[in-house]
Design a protein around this motif. Structure first.
Motif, short mmCIF file in Angstrom:
data_model
loop_
_atom_site.label_atom_id
_atom_site.label_comp_id
_atom_site.label_asym_id
_atom_site.label_seq_id
_atom_site.Cartn_x
_atom_site.Cartn_y
_atom_site.Cartn_z
N ILE A 68 25.80 41.81 50.28
CA ILE A 68 26.90 42.63 49.75
C ILE A 68 27.97 41.73 49.16
CG2 ILE A 68 28.74 44.25 50.34
CD1 ILE A 68 26.88 45.25 52.63
N LEU A 69 28.35 40.68 49.91
CA LEU A 69 29.41 39.77 49.46
C LEU A 69 28.99 39.03 48.18
CD1 LEU A 69 30.61 38.32 52.88
CD2 LEU A 69 31.97 39.68 51.30
N LYS A 70 27.72 38.67 48.10
CA LYS A 70 27.24 37.97 46.90
C LYS A 70 27.39 38.85 45.66
CE LYS A 70 23.16 35.67 44.98
NZ LYS A 70 21.73 35.32 45.19
N GLU A 71 27.02 40.12 45.80
CA GLU A 71 27.13 41.06 44.68
C GLU A 71 28.60 41.27 44.29
OE1 GLU A 71 25.20 44.61 45.88
OE2 GLU A 71 23.19 43.72 46.02
N MET A 72 29.46 41.38 45.31
CA MET A 72 30.88 41.60 45.04
C MET A 72 31.51 40.38 44.37
SD MET A 72 32.28 43.76 48.30
CE MET A 72 31.86 45.51 48.49
N ARG A 73 31.11 39.20 44.81
CA ARG A 73 31.68 37.99 44.21
C ARG A 73 31.32 37.90 42.73
NH1 ARG A 73 32.83 32.13 46.69
NH2 ARG A 73 33.55 31.19 44.76
N GLU A 74 30.11 38.30 42.37
CA GLU A 74 29.70 38.27 40.97
C GLU A 74 30.60 39.18 40.13
OE1 GLU A 74 25.60 39.33 41.02
OE2 GLU A 74 24.93 37.38 41.80
N ILE A 75 30.90 40.36 40.67
CA ILE A 75 31.79 41.30 39.96
C ILE A 75 33.20 40.72 39.86
CG2 ILE A 75 32.88 43.57 40.07
CD1 ILE A 75 30.30 44.55 41.51
N ILE A 76 33.69 40.14 40.96
CA ILE A 76 35.03 39.56 40.98
C ILE A 76 35.14 38.41 39.98
CG2 ILE A 76 36.66 38.25 42.41
CD1 ILE A 76 35.56 39.93 44.82
N ASN A 77 34.13 37.56 39.90
CA ASN A 77 34.16 36.44 38.96
C ASN A 77 34.23 36.91 37.51
OD1 ASN A 77 34.14 34.31 40.80
ND2 ASN A 77 31.89 34.32 40.98
N GLN A 78 33.63 38.07 37.25
CA GLN A 78 33.67 38.62 35.90
C GLN A 78 35.05 39.18 35.55
OE1 GLN A 78 30.54 41.53 35.70
NE2 GLN A 78 28.90 40.04 36.08
N MET A 79 35.76 39.71 36.55
CA MET A 79 37.03 40.40 36.29
C MET A 79 38.27 39.52 36.47
SD MET A 79 36.25 44.13 38.05
CE MET A 79 37.82 44.82 37.48
N VAL A 80 38.16 38.46 37.26
CA VAL A 80 39.33 37.62 37.56
C VAL A 80 39.34 36.39 36.65
CG1 VAL A 80 40.42 36.17 39.33
CG2 VAL A 80 39.45 38.39 39.96
N PRO A 81 40.48 36.06 36.04
CA PRO A 81 40.56 34.87 35.18
C PRO A 81 40.12 33.61 35.93
CG PRO A 81 42.55 36.20 34.98
CD PRO A 81 41.75 36.79 36.10
N LYS A 82 39.42 32.72 35.22
CA LYS A 82 38.90 31.51 35.85
C LYS A 82 40.00 30.61 36.39
CE LYS A 82 34.51 31.26 33.36
NZ LYS A 82 33.66 30.45 32.45
N GLU A 83 41.18 30.64 35.73
CA GLU A 83 42.26 29.75 36.17
C GLU A 83 42.80 30.11 37.54
OE1 GLU A 83 44.13 32.36 32.83
OE2 GLU A 83 42.18 31.50 33.34
N ALA A 84 42.43 31.30 38.07
CA ALA A 84 42.84 31.65 39.44
C ALA A 84 42.12 30.76 40.45
CB ALA A 84 42.53 33.11 39.73
N LYS A 85 40.93 30.24 40.08
CA LYS A 85 40.15 29.32 40.92
C LYS A 85 39.79 29.94 42.27
CE LYS A 85 41.91 25.12 38.75
NZ LYS A 85 42.59 23.82 38.96
N ILE A 86 38.88 30.91 42.21
CA ILE A 86 38.40 31.57 43.44
C ILE A 86 37.60 30.57 44.27
CG2 ILE A 86 36.89 33.39 44.36
CD1 ILE A 86 37.50 34.96 41.76
N THR A 87 37.92 30.48 45.57
CA THR A 87 37.19 29.56 46.45
C THR A 87 36.33 30.29 47.47
OG1 THR A 87 39.08 29.45 47.98
CG2 THR A 87 38.96 27.78 46.24
N GLU A 88 36.69 31.53 47.80
CA GLU A 88 35.93 32.23 48.83
C GLU A 88 36.19 33.73 48.74
OE1 GLU A 88 35.04 31.69 53.65
OE2 GLU A 88 36.91 30.93 52.77
N VAL A 89 35.18 34.51 49.04
CA VAL A 89 35.29 35.97 49.16
C VAL A 89 34.68 36.35 50.50
CG1 VAL A 89 34.64 38.21 48.21
CG2 VAL A 89 35.17 36.31 46.66
#
Length: 648
Positions: free
Chosen positions: A11-32
């Motif tokens: 579930i988390l893997k699928e959600m992270r893929e969606i989040i990466n598409q919607m959140v600007p890269k400069e936010a630098k996501i490290t964990e979901v």
């Protein structure tokens, strides 16, 4: 267990893929990760997400989850350096009084006398704080009275932040262990508080989840453990505890008959999951649980639990504001609504399954406006079963109108003062005490009453907690505090009693006075000491303003007994001669009376298919259930403890 972990990870893997598409890269996501009932996104540049106020809302809609954005722990400035920078960024005129950090959620709490200056125009200062220190700032107004309870809770959360984060992640993975689960059946069992007042506890079960609503103790029946605590002997409850299957506990409000046995579960390792309640309820229940330990010790009784067990309650509590919707298990969603009973009291609305069934558990509630609170919420998105209190459910259980009750209260007080006597008002530390305080404050301010009002027991500390949560108070009180600049809790007529020496001075003084002391039923606490010493003098008066349970000293005095045997300090029985005037003024109760109970059923939307009456003496539960059925043609029941009811 592996299967559940894999499911959550997918579930988390699928959600992270969606989040990466919607959140600007400069936010630098490290964990979901799931933490408690929330999906948490950790980023190195949180200010990027702050620029777009709609981004998180859109994410929540797409993912159908409550989302929190937190700074990655690696980018957080050390607290000492962060505090220094915050004080540089915020104007001195804001008058910051305290800065504290909660590493478990990456949050810095900033208390200030002028919070608007901390926030800045259009939130500019807050954004600047986020950019410089990375901690997520939360700003609150400095309470006018400092609460040691609130301070100690913050210290626990800060010192236990690593364990707290680990705990929240375990809770999150448990909640989302099975996606899109549909329940097949729902059952509730009364473990306490059905056809009685005290030890409230309701077990709700589905084919996937087990949830408790309240877990209280009947302090009036401590001499008989079988009547004092919930039914651990219920087979379904024994099984749930033994197998570690209890998903969550919901606490509707802080009074001991609803929250008093929580630490016991942690003392004997019977539960290690989340407790859901409002922030004021968490603080007040910790206060009352500590007081309960102290009263047991002072009476020479081994306490049922220890201070470190109360600490575990704090570590395991997840607070929710009114109206926030949260998943608490794979098939149960919780929303807390105002109950109008005491500070932070709530009606628990449970949405079970994918639209299978909706339940509202009122706990204790009030359905008229009071000086302290707005009436209980009566509107829900959906509702099939209403489980409601029946404390004043009998056909003749009508309380005085509030203005008439206040008039009678002042008549007794002024008459007693005129003859040089003292007025003792036994009251619960939380709720009735503050309600009576507001009546006395207004009369002193407008009518010129000049006698001191002494507050003994936990009342002053409970009042301090009230001042920390003005947003939970009535519109009228908020108007006074925020717009008129006057806080009635700070009136100069109120005098907290610090110790037994001051108590002795008050008792021995020949000057008239008003004494508000806990407990409200004369079961332990300073109110008993005042009563023993003041009862023999006919100049004095005792005024009962709240419910007196069967078996309590308060009930015996209320019935008119003039010679009452009680245990003395030496252990020997002594007889108290009651010559003082005894009055009962029932219009101050935090419980809905018969009229309010019927009106609530009439006005609740949508109208439930079933009403279950609990939390009342047998005849009151039966009477209310019968009347509701006749008046509204709704299916009703007044079950006994240990009865199990299939709702679906």
């Amino acid at each position: 267990m592996i299967k559940r972990e894999t499911s959550v990870d997918e579930i988390l893997k699928e959600m992270r893929e969606i989040i990466n598409q919607m959140v600007p890269k400069e936010a630098k996501i490290t964990e979901v990760e799931f933490e408690g009932p929330e999906l948490v996104i950790y980023v190195k540049n949180p200010e990027v997400l702050m620029r777009d106020g709609e981004l998180i809302k859109n994410l929540a809609k797409v993912l159908k989850k409550r989302i929190s954005v937190r700074p990655d722990p690696d980018v957080l400035l050390p607290p000492e350096k962060a505090e220094e920078l915050i004080k540089e960024l915020v104007p001195a005129e804001a008058e910051i009084t305290n800065i504290s950090f909660d590493p478990s959620v990456g949050e810095v709490l900033i208390e200030a006398k002028k919070p608007g200056l901390v926030i800045g125009k259009n939130g500019e200062t807050l954004r600047l704080i986020t950019q410089k220190v990375y901690w997520a700032p939360r700003v609150i107004r400095t309470p006018p009275l400092q609460s040691q309870t609130i301070y100690s809770i913050r210290q626990i959360l800060q010192s236990e932040s690593k364990d707290r984060r680990k705990f929240l992640r375990q809770v999150g993975r448990n909640i989302y262990r099975k996606p899109e689960l549909k329940s097949d059946w729902i059952r509730i069992t009364g473990l306490g508080g059905w056809r009685e007042v005290g030890r409230s506890a309701l077990l709700l079960q589905t084919n996937e989840s087990n949830v408790l609503v309240d877990f209280g103790i009947n302090v009036a029946a401590l001499h008989d453990p079988k009547k004092a605590v919930p039914h651990f002997d219920a087979p379904e409850f024994q099984y749930v505890l033994k197998e570690g299957l209890l998903d969550a506990i919901i606490i509707t409000h802080a009074h001991l008959d609803h929250s008093g046995l929580l630490p016991y579960l942690f003392r004997f390792n019977l539960f290690d999951g989340p407790i859901y309640t409002t922030p004021p309820t968490r603080d007040l229940m910790v206060l009352l649980q500590k007081d309960f330990i102290e009263i047991q010790q002072s009476n020479g009784v081994p306490p049922l639990y220890r201070p470190k067990d109360i600490k575990e309650v704090v570590k395991h509590t997840i607070t929710l504001e009114y109206g926030e919707v949260r998943d608490i298990s794979p098939d149960i969603r919780l929303t807390l609504h105002n109950a109008g009973h005491i500070l932070g009291s709530s009606i628990a609305h449970l949405h079970v399954g994918n639209g299978l069934h909706n339940i509202a558990v009122t706990g204790d509630f009030k359905f008229i406006p009071t000086r302290l609170f707005e009436p209980a919420n009566s509107r829900f998105p959906r509702l099939e079963t209403l489980i409601m209190e029946s404390t004043y459910g009998a056909s003749k259980d009508y309380q005085l109108p509030r203005d008439e009750a206040e008039k009678r209260l002042m008549e007794v007080i002024l008459r007693t003062i005129k003859r040089g006597g003292k007025v003792l008002i036994p009251a619960m530390s939380v709720g009735r005490s503050q309600e009576i305080m507001m009546v006395l404050e207004e009369y002193a301010r407008i009518g010129g009453m000049e006698v001191p009002v002494y507050l003994d027991g936990m009342i002053w500390e409970a009042t301090a907690i009230h001042t920390a949560y003005p947003e939970y108070l009535s519109r009228h009180l908020r108007e006074q505090i925020f717009h008129e600049g006057y806080n009635p809790f700070l009136s100069e007529i109120f005098h907290p009693v610090a110790n037994s020496n001051e108590r002795k001075d008050i008792i021995e003084s020949r000057e008239p006075a008003i004494i508000i002391a806990s407990s409200g039923m004369l079961v332990g606490g300073p109110s008993v000491e005042y009563f023993k010493n003041l009862a023999s003098d006919e100049k004095n008066s005792v005024i009962f303003v709240s419910y007196q349970a069967e078996g309590t000293l308060g009930r015996r005095v209320q019935r008119g007994l003039r010679e009452i045997p009680v245990a003395g300090e030496s252990g020997k029985t002594e007889v108290i001669k009651v010559n003082m005037e005894v009055h009962t003024i029932d219009g101050f109760s935090g419980h809905a009376d018969r009229r309010e109970l019927i009106n609530y059923v009439a006005r609740v939307k949508p109208r439930p298919e079933r009403v279950i009456t609990v939390h009342g003496e047998t005849q009151k539960c039966l009477d209310l259930a019968s009347s509701i059925h006749k008046k509204f043609s709704i299916s009703t029941r007044a079950p006994n403890n240990l009865d199990a009811i299939r709702l679906k």
